[in-house]
Design a protein around this motif. Structure first.
Motif, PDB file in Angstrom:
ATOM      1  N   ARG A   1     -11.759  19.651  -6.703  1.00  0.00           N
ATOM      2  CA  ARG A   1     -12.167  20.116  -5.369  1.00  0.00           C
ATOM      3  C   ARG A   1     -11.229  19.631  -4.270  1.00  0.00           C
ATOM      4  O   ARG A   1     -11.351  20.039  -3.114  1.00  0.00           O
ATOM      5  N   TYR A   2     -10.301  18.734  -4.608  1.00  0.00           N
ATOM      6  CA  TYR A   2      -9.332  18.272  -3.614  1.00  0.00           C
ATOM      7  C   TYR A   2      -8.259  19.338  -3.440  1.00  0.00           C
ATOM      8  O   TYR A   2      -7.648  19.780  -4.418  1.00  0.00           O
ATOM      9  N   LEU A   3      -8.036  19.751  -2.186  1.00  0.00           N
ATOM     10  CA  LEU A   3      -7.086  20.812  -1.885  1.00  0.00           C
ATOM     11  C   LEU A   3      -5.776  20.231  -1.356  1.00  0.00           C
ATOM     12  O   LEU A   3      -5.778  19.239  -0.611  1.00  0.00           O
ATOM     13  N   PRO A   4      -4.646  20.839  -1.716  1.00  0.00           N
ATOM     14  CA  PRO A   4      -3.352  20.347  -1.216  1.00  0.00           C
ATOM     15  C   PRO A   4      -3.245  20.581   0.289  1.00  0.00           C
ATOM     16  O   PRO A   4      -3.600  21.652   0.790  1.00  0.00           O
ATOM     17  N   THR A   5      -2.767  19.587   1.012  1.00  0.00           N
ATOM     18  CA  THR A   5      -2.669  19.687   2.465  1.00  0.00           C
ATOM     19  C   THR A   5      -1.302  19.209   2.940  1.00  0.00           C
ATOM     20  O   THR A   5      -0.599  18.467   2.241  1.00  0.00           O
TER      21      THR A   5
ATOM     22  N   TYR B   1     -16.864  13.179   6.845  1.00  0.00           N
ATOM     23  CA  TYR B   1     -15.661  12.378   6.640  1.00  0.00           C
ATOM     24  C   TYR B   1     -14.735  13.098   5.660  1.00  0.00           C
ATOM     25  O   TYR B   1     -15.164  13.971   4.896  1.00  0.00           O
ATOM     26  N   ILE B   2     -13.460  12.736   5.704  1.00  0.00           N
ATOM     27  CA  ILE B   2     -12.462  13.363   4.854  1.00  0.00           C
ATOM     28  C   ILE B   2     -11.909  12.328   3.885  1.00  0.00           C
ATOM     29  O   ILE B   2     -11.428  11.264   4.303  1.00  0.00           O
ATOM     30  N   SER B   3     -11.989  12.639   2.602  1.00  0.00           N
ATOM     31  CA  SER B   3     -11.399  11.797   1.567  1.00  0.00           C
ATOM     32  C   SER B   3     -10.039  12.385   1.199  1.00  0.00           C
ATOM     33  O   SER B   3      -9.925  13.579   0.914  1.00  0.00           O
ATOM     34  N   THR B   4      -9.010  11.552   1.234  1.00  0.00           N
ATOM     35  CA  THR B   4      -7.658  11.997   0.897  1.00  0.00           C
ATOM     36  C   THR B   4      -7.118  11.179  -0.266  1.00  0.00           C
ATOM     37  O   THR B   4      -7.254   9.951  -0.292  1.00  0.00           O
ATOM     38  N   VAL B   5      -6.531  11.867  -1.225  1.00  0.00           N
ATOM     39  CA  VAL B   5      -5.834  11.241  -2.341  1.00  0.00           C
ATOM     40  C   VAL B   5      -4.351  11.551  -2.184  1.00  0.00           C
ATOM     41  O   VAL B   5      -3.970  12.716  -2.006  1.00  0.00           O
ATOM     42  N   TYR B   6      -3.510  10.516  -2.222  1.00  0.00           N
ATOM     43  CA  TYR B   6      -2.070  10.699  -2.104  1.00  0.00           C
ATOM     44  C   TYR B   6      -1.430  10.525  -3.485  1.00  0.00           C
ATOM     45  O   TYR B   6      -1.724   9.549  -4.183  1.00  0.00           O
ATOM     46  N   THR B   7      -0.596  11.462  -3.859  1.00  0.00           N
ATOM     47  CA  THR B   7       0.109  11.380  -5.133  1.00  0.00           C
ATOM     48  C   THR B   7       1.614  11.380  -4.885  1.00  0.00           C
ATOM     49  O   THR B   7       2.092  11.749  -3.811  1.00  0.00           O
ATOM     50  N   GLU B   8       2.344  10.977  -5.897  1.00  0.00           N
ATOM     51  CA  GLU B   8       3.798  10.937  -5.802  1.00  0.00           C
ATOM     52  C   GLU B   8       4.339  12.326  -5.456  1.00  0.00           C
ATOM     53  O   GLU B   8       3.882  13.329  -5.993  1.00  0.00           O
TER      54      GLU B   8
ATOM     55  N   PHE C   1     -13.881  17.288   1.877  1.00  0.00           N
ATOM     56  CA  PHE C   1     -14.887  16.840   2.834  1.00  0.00           C
ATOM     57  C   PHE C   1     -15.965  16.038   2.123  1.00  0.00           C
ATOM     58  O   PHE C   1     -16.351  16.348   0.992  1.00  0.00           O
ATOM     59  N   LEU C   2     -16.474  15.011   2.822  1.00  0.00           N
ATOM     60  CA  LEU C   2     -17.591  14.205   2.330  1.00  0.00           C
ATOM     61  C   LEU C   2     -18.784  14.411   3.245  1.00  0.00           C
ATOM     62  O   LEU C   2     -18.680  14.235   4.460  1.00  0.00           O
ATOM     63  N   ILE C   3     -19.899  14.788   2.667  1.00  0.00           N
ATOM     64  CA  ILE C   3     -21.135  14.919   3.426  1.00  0.00           C
ATOM     65  C   ILE C   3     -22.010  13.718   3.082  1.00  0.00           C
ATOM     66  O   ILE C   3     -22.482  13.589   1.953  1.00  0.00           O
ATOM     67  N   VAL C   4     -22.198  12.824   4.036  1.00  0.00           N
ATOM     68  CA  VAL C   4     -22.928  11.577   3.788  1.00  0.00           C
ATOM     69  C   VAL C   4     -24.198  11.568   4.635  1.00  0.00           C
ATOM     70  O   VAL C   4     -24.121  11.511   5.871  1.00  0.00           O
ATOM     71  N   PRO C   5     -25.375  11.652   4.012  1.00  0.00           N
ATOM     72  CA  PRO C   5     -26.630  11.619   4.778  1.00  0.00           C
ATOM     73  C   PRO C   5     -26.715  10.357   5.644  1.00  0.00           C
ATOM     74  O   PRO C   5     -26.175   9.310   5.292  1.00  0.00           O
ATOM     75  N   LYS C   6     -27.394  10.478   6.741  1.00  0.00           N
ATOM     76  CA  LYS C   6     -27.493   9.385   7.696  1.00  0.00           C
ATOM     77  C   LYS C   6     -28.557   8.371   7.297  1.00  0.00           C
ATOM     78  O   LYS C   6     -29.638   8.742   6.861  1.00  0.00           O
TER      79      LYS C   6
ATOM     80  N   MET D   1      -5.008   6.175  -1.061  1.00  0.00           N
ATOM     81  CA  MET D   1      -6.185   6.933  -0.672  1.00  0.00           C
ATOM     82  C   MET D   1      -6.484   6.662   0.793  1.00  0.00           C
ATOM     83  O   MET D   1      -6.014   5.665   1.357  1.00  0.00           O
ATOM     84  N   SER D   2      -7.266   7.544   1.401  1.00  0.00           N
ATOM     85  CA  SER D   2      -7.697   7.290   2.778  1.00  0.00           C
ATOM     86  C   SER D   2      -9.051   7.928   3.030  1.00  0.00           C
ATOM     87  O   SER D   2      -9.476   8.842   2.299  1.00  0.00           O
ATOM     88  N   LEU D   3      -9.717   7.436   4.063  1.00  0.00           N
ATOM     89  CA  LEU D   3     -10.939   8.023   4.594  1.00  0.00           C
ATOM     90  C   LEU D   3     -10.717   8.222   6.089  1.00  0.00           C
ATOM     91  O   LEU D   3     -10.209   7.319   6.762  1.00  0.00           O
ATOM     92  N   SER D   4     -11.075   9.379   6.597  1.00  0.00           N
ATOM     93  CA  SER D   4     -10.846   9.651   8.012  1.00  0.00           C
ATOM     94  C   SER D   4     -11.997  10.461   8.589  1.00  0.00           C
ATOM     95  O   SER D   4     -12.836  11.008   7.860  1.00  0.00           O
ATOM     96  N   VAL D   5     -12.021  10.544   9.923  1.00  0.00           N
ATOM     97  CA  VAL D   5     -13.086  11.274  10.618  1.00  0.00           C
ATOM     98  C   VAL D   5     -12.487  11.929  11.854  1.00  0.00           C
ATOM     99  O   VAL D   5     -11.611  11.356  12.523  1.00  0.00           O
TER     100      VAL D   5
END
Length: 225
Positions: A168-172, A127-134, A151-156, A192-196
C-alpha cells in the motif's frame, strides 16, 4: 545386524532432528522490531523537521513520556499555515512537521515481511508513514533516497495498532505520488519517517492549523502471509 540397524536408525533420527532444527532456525520470525520508543537512546535515533526551515511557523518536538503503557515517545507540536514576514524562502505551502530516523548503519532488511505495524495513540489527525529505500538511480546527480508513503488513520484518545501492507506504500517524489511502475525493495530500507500536514489527508480526519500529538510505542515489520 540388529546392532547395525540400531545405529543406522539412531543416525537417521539424529539427521532428521538436525534438519528440522536448521529449517526452523532459517525461518524468519513472525515480527521484527524496528524501533521501540522506550528510552532516550531510541529517541536520539530520530531528527525533527518542519516548514520552519523554509520560513514557516510550525514547530515540533519528540520526547519520552511515562504513561500507563510504560515509556513511550510523543511527537507533538503546532501546525501553522502562516509564513514569517521576513522569510527569504518562497514555498508553495506551509503547515507541516515530521520526524525522520537518522541513517541506519547499513540497511534494514524486511524482505521476509509484508506489513509495517505501529502501536499509536493519536489525536484524530491523519499522519503519513514514509519508508525510504536505497535509490535505484546510481548517479551523483540523483542521490536522494527513494520514498514510499501511506496514510495512517489513528483514532483519537486510545491506543491502536495500525497495520499497513508494504504493497500500500506508493512511490513519491518530494511528497507527491509519482506515476511510475516501481516496486519497493524491502531488503534495502535506509530510514523511516512520520509526518503530519495541516491540510489534506483522508476524509473525516481533523485538519487545519493547530496543535498535534501522536504517541508512539513501537514500529515493527510483520509477516502475515
Amino acid at each position: 545386524m540388529s546392532r547395525f540397524r540400531g545405529l543406522w536408525q539412531a543416525s537417521v533420527t539424529a539427521t532428521k532432528r538436525a534438519l528440522a532444527w536448521n529449517v526452523e532456525d532459517m525461518m524468519p520470525t513472525s515480527e521484527k522490531c524496528i524501533f521501540n520508543f522506550n528510552s532516550k537512546e531510541e529517541i536520539n535515533k530520530w531528527h525533527l523537521y518542519s516548514d520552519s526551515e523554509y520560513g514557516g511557523l510550525s514547530s515540533a518536538s519528540l520526547e519520552i513520556a511515562d504513561s500507563a503503557s510504560g515509556l513511550t515517545g510523543i511527537f507533538s507540536g503546532n501546525l501553522s499555515t502562516e509564513l514569517a514576514g521576513d522569510s527569504r524562502w518562497k514555498i508553495n505551502r506551509s503547515g507541516f512537521c515530521g520526524m525522520r530516523s537518522k541513517k541506519f548503519n547499513g540497511f534494514i532488511d524486511l524482505d521476509a515481511y509484508d506489513t509495517i505495524s505501529m502501536r499509536l495513540r493519536g489525536d484524530g489527525r491523519c499522519y503519513i508513514s514514509t519508508v525510504y529505500t536505497e535509490n535505484w538511480v546510481n548517479s551523483p546527480a540523483q542521490q536522494e533516497d527513494n520514498s514510499w508513503q501511506a496514510f495512517l488513520i489513528v483514532p483519537k484518545g486510545h491506543w491502536h495498532t495500525v497495520k499497513v501492507p508494504l504493497s500500500r506504500y506508493l512511490p513519491t517524489w518530494r511528497g507527491n505520488v509519482i506515476d511510475v511502475n516501481l516496486e519497493m525493495n524491502p531488503s534495502r530500507i535506509v530510514g523511516m519517517s512520520l509526518s503530519v500536514n495541516a491540510e489534506g489527508g483522508v476524509p473525516g480526519a481533523q485538519t487545519g492549523p493547530g496543535d498535534f500529538r501522536l504517541e508512539i510505542d513501537w514500529i515493527k515489520g510483520l509477516r502475515t502471509l
